[in-house]
Design a protein around this motif. Sequence first.
Motif, PDB file in Angstrom:
ATOM      1  N   ALA A 125       0.833  -1.204   0.000  1.00 34.26           N
ATOM      2  CA  ALA A 125       0.000   0.000   0.000  1.00 34.26           C
ATOM      3  C   ALA A 125       0.868   1.255   0.000  1.00 34.26           C
ATOM      4  CB  ALA A 125      -0.920  -0.010   1.208  1.00 34.26           C
ATOM      5  N   TYR A 126       1.948   1.239   0.764  1.00 37.34           N
ATOM      6  CA  TYR A 126       2.844   2.387   0.837  1.00 37.34           C
ATOM      7  C   TYR A 126       3.469   2.673  -0.533  1.00 37.34           C
ATOM      8  CZ  TYR A 126       6.926   5.202   1.922  1.00 37.34           C
ATOM      9  OH  TYR A 126       7.877   6.178   1.927  1.00 37.34           O
ATOM     10  N   ALA A 149       1.043   3.982  -3.180  1.00 36.95           N
ATOM     11  CA  ALA A 149       0.752   5.399  -2.983  1.00 36.95           C
ATOM     12  C   ALA A 149       1.925   6.263  -3.450  1.00 36.95           C
ATOM     13  CB  ALA A 149       0.451   5.675  -1.521  1.00 36.95           C
ATOM     14  N   GLU A 150       3.147   5.806  -3.268  1.00 35.63           N
ATOM     15  CA  GLU A 150       4.327   6.554  -3.696  1.00 35.63           C
ATOM     16  C   GLU A 150       4.444   6.597  -5.212  1.00 35.63           C
ATOM     17  OE1 GLU A 150       6.852   8.215  -1.955  1.00 35.63           O
ATOM     18  OE2 GLU A 150       5.402   8.063  -0.329  1.00 35.63           O
ATOM     19  N   ASP A 165       1.985   6.403  -7.464  1.00 36.26           N
ATOM     20  CA  ASP A 165       0.874   7.114  -8.110  1.00 36.26           C
ATOM     21  C   ASP A 165       0.376   8.188  -7.150  1.00 36.26           C
ATOM     22  OD1 ASP A 165      -1.126   7.911  -9.743  1.00 36.26           O
ATOM     23  OD2 ASP A 165      -2.328   6.072  -9.555  1.00 36.26           O
ATOM     24  N   PRO A 166       1.053   9.342  -7.099  1.00 35.95           N
ATOM     25  CA  PRO A 166       0.649  10.389  -6.156  1.00 35.95           C
ATOM     26  C   PRO A 166      -0.690  11.032  -6.495  1.00 35.95           C
ATOM     27  CG  PRO A 166       2.483  11.136  -7.511  1.00 35.95           C
ATOM     28  CD  PRO A 166       2.233   9.711  -7.871  1.00 35.95           C
ATOM     29  N   ARG A 195      -3.349   9.442  -7.292  1.00 38.16           N
ATOM     30  CA  ARG A 195      -4.418   8.528  -6.869  1.00 38.16           C
ATOM     31  C   ARG A 195      -4.980   8.987  -5.522  1.00 38.16           C
ATOM     32  NH1 ARG A 195      -3.632   2.167  -5.811  1.00 38.16           N
ATOM     33  NH2 ARG A 195      -5.775   1.758  -5.216  1.00 38.16           N
ATOM     34  N   ARG A 196      -6.292   8.957  -5.422  1.00 35.88           N
ATOM     35  CA  ARG A 196      -6.936   9.385  -4.192  1.00 35.88           C
ATOM     36  C   ARG A 196      -6.663   8.370  -3.094  1.00 35.88           C
ATOM     37  NH1 ARG A 196     -13.113   9.605  -4.529  1.00 35.88           N
ATOM     38  NH2 ARG A 196     -12.969   7.629  -3.492  1.00 35.88           N
ATOM     39  N   ARG A 197      -6.294   8.868  -1.940  1.00 39.24           N
ATOM     40  CA  ARG A 197      -6.012   7.999  -0.797  1.00 39.24           C
ATOM     41  C   ARG A 197      -7.277   7.823   0.023  1.00 39.24           C
ATOM     42  NH1 ARG A 197      -0.208  10.497   0.973  1.00 39.24           N
ATOM     43  NH2 ARG A 197       0.790  10.043  -0.979  1.00 39.24           N
TER      44      ARG A 197
END
Length: 103
Positions: A90-91, A94-95, A97-98, A100-102
């Motif tokens: 998951a980390y 997220a790194e 694809d910045p 992308r909505r978290r």
Amino acid sequence: MAAPKKYPDELRQRAVRLYRESDPKPVIRRLAEQLGVDHEALRNWIRQAEADAGECTDRPSSEVAEENRRLRREVAELRRANEILKAASAYFAAELDPTRRRS
């Protein structure tokens, strides 16, 4: 980690052998008093010896019980590793694809 044994293995083996070789079978409580052990401990030792010999099926043999403990430890370790890998995945997702909505 297992609790330390209260009685030595030699005493356990001797107590079970005394019970099994006696004819007629002694009362467990009386034999336990003579040996200086708790009667429930002696009863459990006898039942485990019977299970190990294949004489009763209401409890697993010592080998099966040890294998179950080993497998439970292995499963717990694999679950911890899986949680770490999920968190790392998951980390890094997220790194990479910045935009992308978290959630």
